[in-house]
Design a protein around this motif. Structure first.
Motif, PDB file in Angstrom:
ATOM      1  N   LEU A  81       0.866  -1.185   0.000  1.00 41.43           N
ATOM      2  CA  LEU A  81       0.000   0.000   0.000  1.00 41.43           C
ATOM      3  C   LEU A  81       0.901   1.231   0.000  1.00 41.43           C
ATOM      4  N   VAL A  82       0.545   2.236  -0.777  1.00 39.29           N
ATOM      5  CA  VAL A  82       1.343   3.472  -0.774  1.00 39.29           C
ATOM      6  C   VAL A  82       0.468   4.645  -0.343  1.00 39.29           C
ATOM      7  N   PRO A  83       1.077   5.778   0.028  1.00 43.19           N
ATOM      8  CA  PRO A  83       0.255   6.938   0.377  1.00 43.19           C
ATOM      9  C   PRO A  83      -0.627   7.303  -0.813  1.00 43.19           C
ATOM     10  N   GLY A  84      -1.895   7.514  -0.565  1.00 40.08           N
ATOM     11  CA  GLY A  84      -2.819   7.868  -1.650  1.00 40.08           C
ATOM     12  C   GLY A  84      -3.359   6.641  -2.369  1.00 40.08           C
ATOM     13  N   ALA A  85      -3.159   5.457  -1.807  1.00 37.39           N
ATOM     14  CA  ALA A  85      -3.690   4.227  -2.441  1.00 37.39           C
ATOM     15  C   ALA A  85      -5.200   4.359  -2.624  1.00 37.39           C
ATOM     16  N   HIS A  86      -5.874   5.020  -1.665  1.00 33.60           N
ATOM     17  CA  HIS A  86      -7.336   5.157  -1.766  1.00 33.60           C
ATOM     18  C   HIS A  86      -7.728   6.101  -2.894  1.00 33.60           C
ATOM     19  N   LEU A  87      -6.758   6.825  -3.435  1.00 30.30           N
ATOM     20  CA  LEU A  87      -7.049   7.684  -4.596  1.00 30.30           C
ATOM     21  C   LEU A  87      -6.548   7.016  -5.883  1.00 30.30           C
ATOM     22  N   GLY A  88      -6.130   5.766  -5.743  1.00 30.47           N
ATOM     23  CA  GLY A  88      -5.703   5.014  -6.929  1.00 30.47           C
ATOM     24  C   GLY A  88      -4.203   4.943  -7.115  1.00 30.47           C
ATOM     25  N   LYS A  89      -3.424   5.510  -6.165  1.00 31.18           N
ATOM     26  CA  LYS A  89      -1.952   5.455  -6.311  1.00 31.18           C
ATOM     27  C   LYS A  89      -1.455   4.012  -6.153  1.00 31.18           C
ATOM     28  N   GLY A  90      -0.307   3.748  -6.756  1.00 27.42           N
ATOM     29  CA  GLY A  90       0.298   2.414  -6.662  1.00 27.42           C
ATOM     30  C   GLY A  90      -0.639   1.374  -7.237  1.00 27.42           C
ATOM     31  N   MET A  91      -0.874   0.336  -6.475  1.00 24.85           N
ATOM     32  CA  MET A  91      -1.792  -0.719  -6.914  1.00 24.85           C
ATOM     33  C   MET A  91      -3.211  -0.435  -6.428  1.00 24.85           C
ATOM     34  N   ARG A 132       1.707   4.924  10.481  1.00 24.96           N
ATOM     35  CA  ARG A 132       0.648   5.927  10.361  1.00 24.96           C
ATOM     36  C   ARG A 132       0.043   5.926   8.950  1.00 24.96           C
ATOM     37  N   MET A 133       0.900   5.791   7.950  1.00 23.88           N
ATOM     38  CA  MET A 133       0.429   5.803   6.563  1.00 23.88           C
ATOM     39  C   MET A 133      -0.526   4.629   6.319  1.00 23.88           C
ATOM     40  N   ILE A 134      -0.150   3.445   6.794  1.00 20.07           N
ATOM     41  CA  ILE A 134      -0.999   2.273   6.565  1.00 20.07           C
ATOM     42  C   ILE A 134      -2.330   2.432   7.308  1.00 20.07           C
ATOM     43  N   PHE A 135      -2.263   2.966   8.506  1.00 23.26           N
ATOM     44  CA  PHE A 135      -3.497   3.195   9.260  1.00 23.26           C
ATOM     45  C   PHE A 135      -4.412   4.158   8.484  1.00 23.26           C
ATOM     46  N   ASP A 136      -3.837   5.212   7.935  1.00 25.78           N
ATOM     47  CA  ASP A 136      -4.626   6.180   7.142  1.00 25.78           C
ATOM     48  C   ASP A 136      -5.264   5.496   5.942  1.00 25.78           C
ATOM     49  N   GLU A 137      -4.489   4.678   5.268  1.00 26.76           N
ATOM     50  CA  GLU A 137      -5.020   4.029   4.064  1.00 26.76           C
ATOM     51  C   GLU A 137      -6.107   3.016   4.405  1.00 26.76           C
ATOM     52  N   LEU A 138      -5.908   2.272   5.514  1.00 27.54           N
ATOM     53  CA  LEU A 138      -6.954   1.319   5.926  1.00 27.54           C
ATOM     54  C   LEU A 138      -8.235   2.090   6.247  1.00 27.54           C
ATOM     55  N   SER A 139      -8.084   3.204   6.964  1.00 26.50           N
ATOM     56  CA  SER A 139      -9.252   3.987   7.359  1.00 26.50           C
ATOM     57  C   SER A 139      -9.976   4.551   6.135  1.00 26.50           C
ATOM     58  N   SER A 200     -13.949   9.673  10.693  1.00 21.30           N
ATOM     59  CA  SER A 200     -13.660   9.405  12.125  1.00 21.30           C
ATOM     60  C   SER A 200     -14.206   8.052  12.530  1.00 21.30           C
ATOM     61  N   PHE A 201     -15.395   7.702  12.016  1.00 21.90           N
ATOM     62  CA  PHE A 201     -15.942   6.376  12.317  1.00 21.90           C
ATOM     63  C   PHE A 201     -14.985   5.293  11.820  1.00 21.90           C
ATOM     64  N   SER A 202     -14.507   5.451  10.589  1.00 22.84           N
ATOM     65  CA  SER A 202     -13.656   4.422   9.982  1.00 22.84           C
ATOM     66  C   SER A 202     -12.344   4.276  10.749  1.00 22.84           C
ATOM     67  N   GLN A 203     -11.774   5.416  11.168  1.00 18.55           N
ATOM     68  CA  GLN A 203     -10.520   5.343  11.942  1.00 18.55           C
ATOM     69  C   GLN A 203     -10.743   4.606  13.258  1.00 18.55           C
ATOM     70  N   ALA A 204     -11.835   4.989  13.937  1.00 10.98           N
ATOM     71  CA  ALA A 204     -12.108   4.360  15.237  1.00 10.98           C
ATOM     72  C   ALA A 204     -12.409   2.877  15.066  1.00 10.98           C
ATOM     73  N   LEU A 205     -13.074   2.536  13.963  1.00  9.07           N
ATOM     74  CA  LEU A 205     -13.423   1.127  13.737  1.00  9.07           C
ATOM     75  C   LEU A 205     -12.175   0.283  13.452  1.00  9.07           C
ATOM     76  N   VAL A 206     -11.263   0.826  12.642  1.00  8.95           N
ATOM     77  CA  VAL A 206     -10.020   0.096  12.356  1.00  8.95           C
ATOM     78  C   VAL A 206      -9.263  -0.117  13.667  1.00  8.95           C
ATOM     79  N   ARG A 207      -9.209   0.935  14.497  1.00  4.37           N
ATOM     80  CA  ARG A 207      -8.514   0.828  15.782  1.00  4.37           C
ATOM     81  C   ARG A 207      -9.132  -0.247  16.674  1.00  4.37           C
ATOM     82  N   ALA A 208     -10.474  -0.229  16.724  1.00  5.00           N
ATOM     83  CA  ALA A 208     -11.160  -1.145  17.654  1.00  5.00           C
ATOM     84  C   ALA A 208     -11.244  -2.573  17.106  1.00  5.00           C
ATOM     85  N   GLY A 209     -11.345  -2.703  15.795  1.00  2.00           N
ATOM     86  CA  GLY A 209     -11.702  -4.013  15.247  1.00  2.00           C
ATOM     87  C   GLY A 209     -10.617  -4.754  14.511  1.00  2.00           C
ATOM     88  N   LYS A 210      -9.504  -4.087  14.215  1.00  2.00           N
ATOM     89  CA  LYS A 210      -8.442  -4.769  13.454  1.00  2.00           C
ATOM     90  C   LYS A 210      -7.114  -4.655  14.183  1.00  2.00           C
TER      91      LYS A 210
END
Ligand SMILES: Nc1nc2c(ncn2[C@@H]2O[C@H](COP(=O)(O)OP(=O)(O)OP(=O)(O)O)[C@@H](O)[C@H]2O)c(=O)[nH]1
Ligand SMILES: [Mg+2]
Length: 388
Positions: A81-91, A132-139, A200-210
Motif C-alpha cells: 500500500l502506498v500513500p494515496g492508495a485510496h485515490l488510486g496510487k500504486g496498486m 501511520r500511513m498504513i493506518f490512514d489508508e486502511l481507514s 472518524s468512524f472508519s478510523q475508530a473502527l479500524v482501531r477497535a476491530g483490526k
C-alpha cells in the motif's frame, strides 16, 4: 484463524510470508513485486501437554516435534500500500479485501529505514511513519465503502445492522460497530454522515476491530539504536523486531540438510556440506541468531497469544487415555479466546455438543467442571453430552 500481512512496498512482506509458510512467493528488491495475494499456512509453536501427561501424542489437526505442538494458521500476503492508495496510487487499495478479513494483521516495516513509503531506496526514511500511513489508508478504504453505501443506509432505521452488512468483508462484529458509533456520538438510524464523520468512524473502527502487530523487519541490517528508536516511537503498539530473510535462509538450509535449525532456536549446527560462500553466510547468521534470534516465532506468538489473546485447548473423548474416538492421543489443538468456557469449546466442536452439554472433565486435574468454567492454556478437556 487468518493472519494478513500488510505494509508499504518492498518491506519484506513476501519474504516473511515465505519464511512462515515455506511457500515460494516472489521476492524482489523493488516496489510491487507482489500483485496477486499469496496464501499459505504457518505454524505457531506451543508446548504439547504430552510430556506433562507422560504420553506420546498422535496429532491430527496439528503436528508435534520434540514435545512442541505446531498449530496451523492461515496466512495471506498482499501487494504493498502506498500513500494515496485510496485515490488510486500504486496498486490502489482494492486488494485489501483479501487481507482485511484476517483476525489479526501483521504490518511489516523496514527497520533499516532504507526504503521510503513508496518502497523506493532512500537513506532518510522514518519507518515509524509507515505505520501511520498504513493506518490512514486502511481507514480511507473503510470510509470509501461506507460512503458508497450511504444512499442505501439513509433509508435504514437499523443503522448499525446496515453498517455491519455493508462492512461484512471486515469480519468485525456488530457489537464493535455499534460501540464505535455510540462512542463517537454519531447518528445510528437513517445514517447520513458527513465525510468527516465517515472518516472518524472508519478510523475508530479500524482501531477497535483490526488488531495490528508491527514487524520491524530487516533487523539483521539495522543497528540496535535504530530498532530502539522505532520501538520508542511505536510505544503504544505491539512491536517485534525480526529478520524474515535470515529465517527464510535458515529454513531453506535446514530443508537442504545443511544445518539443523528449528524455527525460533538461538543456534544451529552445520550438518551437511556447505560451500565456502554458504559457510560465510551461515557464520553471520549464527552470531545473529545467538544475539537476538530471527524474531519470527516471537512475531507469531505476539499475534496469536498476546494480541488476539488466544489459548490452546485439547479436546478429548476419553479423559483417562486423553484420546479421541479412534484412540489418537491428544489429537487436536484448538485455539480459543482466553476467558472462553467449557461450553464455548463444545460449541466450537459441534453445535450438538453445545446443545446436549452435560458437564466437562479437566483431564489433567481429573476434575468435573461446569458449562461456565473458564478454560486455561494447555487444558485437556472431555465434554460429556447427552447425545448418543
Ligand atoms: N536484509 C534484509 N532484507 C530483507 C529482509 N526481508 C526482506 N528483505 C529484502 O527486501 C526486499 C523486498 O522483499 P519482499 O519480500 O519482496 O518485499 P514485499 O514487502 O513483499 O514487497 P512488495 O511485494 O513489492 O510490496 C528484497 O530484496 C528482500 O530480499 C530481511 O529480513 N533482511
Ligand atoms: Mg511482496
Amino acid at each position: 484463524m487468518l493472519i494478513g500481512i500488510i505494509g508499504a512496498p518492498n518491506k519484506g512482506k513476501s519474504t516473511l510470508f515465505s519464511a512462515l509458510t515455506m511457500a515460494n512467493a516472489e521476492i524482489g528488491d523493488y516496489p510491487f513485486t507482489t500483485i496477486k495475494p499469496n496464501r499459505g499456512v504457518a505454524y505457531v509453536a506451543r508446548e504439547c501437554p504430552e510430556k506433562q501427561l507422560g504420553l506420546k501424542c498422535n496429532p491430527r489437526n496439528s503436528t508435534c516435534t520434540n514435545g512442541i505442538r505446531y498449530i496451523p494458521i492461515e496466512i495471506v500476503d498482499v501487494a504493498g500500500l502506498v500513500p494515496g492508495a485510496h485515490l488510486g496510487k500504486g496498486m490502489g487499495n482494492q486488494f485489501l479485501t483479501d487481507a482485511i478479513a484476517a483476525d489479526v494483521l501483521i504490518q511489516v516495516i523496514d527497520g533499516t529505514g532504507k526504503t521510503d513509503l513508496n518502497g523506493n531506496h532512500t537513506q532518510t526514511s522514518n519507518p515509524a511513519e509507515e505505520v501511520r500511513m498504513i493506518f490512514d489508508e486502511l481507514s480511507h478504504w473503510v470510509a470509501g465503502i461506507v460512503k458508497k453505501h450511504m444512499p442505501a443506509m439513509i433509508k435504514r432505521k437499523d443503522g448499525t445492522k446496515a453498517l455491519h452488512e455493508v462492512l461484512a468483508g471486515l469480519r468485525i462484529s456488530e457489537k464493535i460497530i455499534e460501540d464505535t458509533v455510540n462512542k463517537l456520538g454519531l447518528a445510528s438510524s437513517g445514517i447520513n454522515w458527513k465525510d468527516e464523520e465517515i472518516l472518524s468512524f472508519s478510523q475508530a473502527l479500524v482501531r477497535a476491530g483490526k488488531p495490528i502487530v508491527v514487524a520491524i523487519n530487516k533487523s539483521d541490517s539495522a543497528s540496535p539504536q535504530q530498532i530502539e528508536k522505532i520501538n520508542e516511537s511505536l510505544k503504544e503498539m505491539e512491536v517485534v523486531a525480526c529478520s524474515a530473510a535470515v529465517e527464510l535462509s535458515l529454513k531453506k538450509a535446514a530443508k537442504a540438510g545443511i544445518i539443523d535449525y528449528a524455527s525460533g532456536a538461538r543456534g544451529f549446527n552445520i550438518t551437511g556440506n556447505a560451500t565456502d560462500e554458504q559457510n560465510k553466510g551461515l557464520e553471520f547468521m549464527k552470531s545473529f541468531v545467538q544475539k537476538s534470534g530471527t524474531g519470527i516465532q516471537e512475531l507469531l506468538h505476539s499475534a496469536i497469544f498476546k494480541t488476539l489473546n488466544l489459548i490452546v485447548v485439547y479436546p478429548v473423548e476419553d479423559e483417562n487415555k486423553c484420546t479421541d474416538h479412534f484412540g489418537n492421543v491428544l489429537p487436536d489443538a484448538r485455539l480459543m479466546r482466553r476467558g472462553g468456557t467449557a461450553v464455548d469449546l463444545a460449541r466450537m466442536i459441534h453445535t450438538d455438543l453445545e446443545k446436549n452439554f452435560l458437564y466437562a472433565i479437566d483431564a489433567k486435574k481429573k476434575m468435573r467442571i461446569g458449562k461456565e468454567h473458564q478454560l486455561n492454556d494447555g487444558d485437556v478437556i472431555k465434554i460429556a453430552s447427552a447425545a448418543k
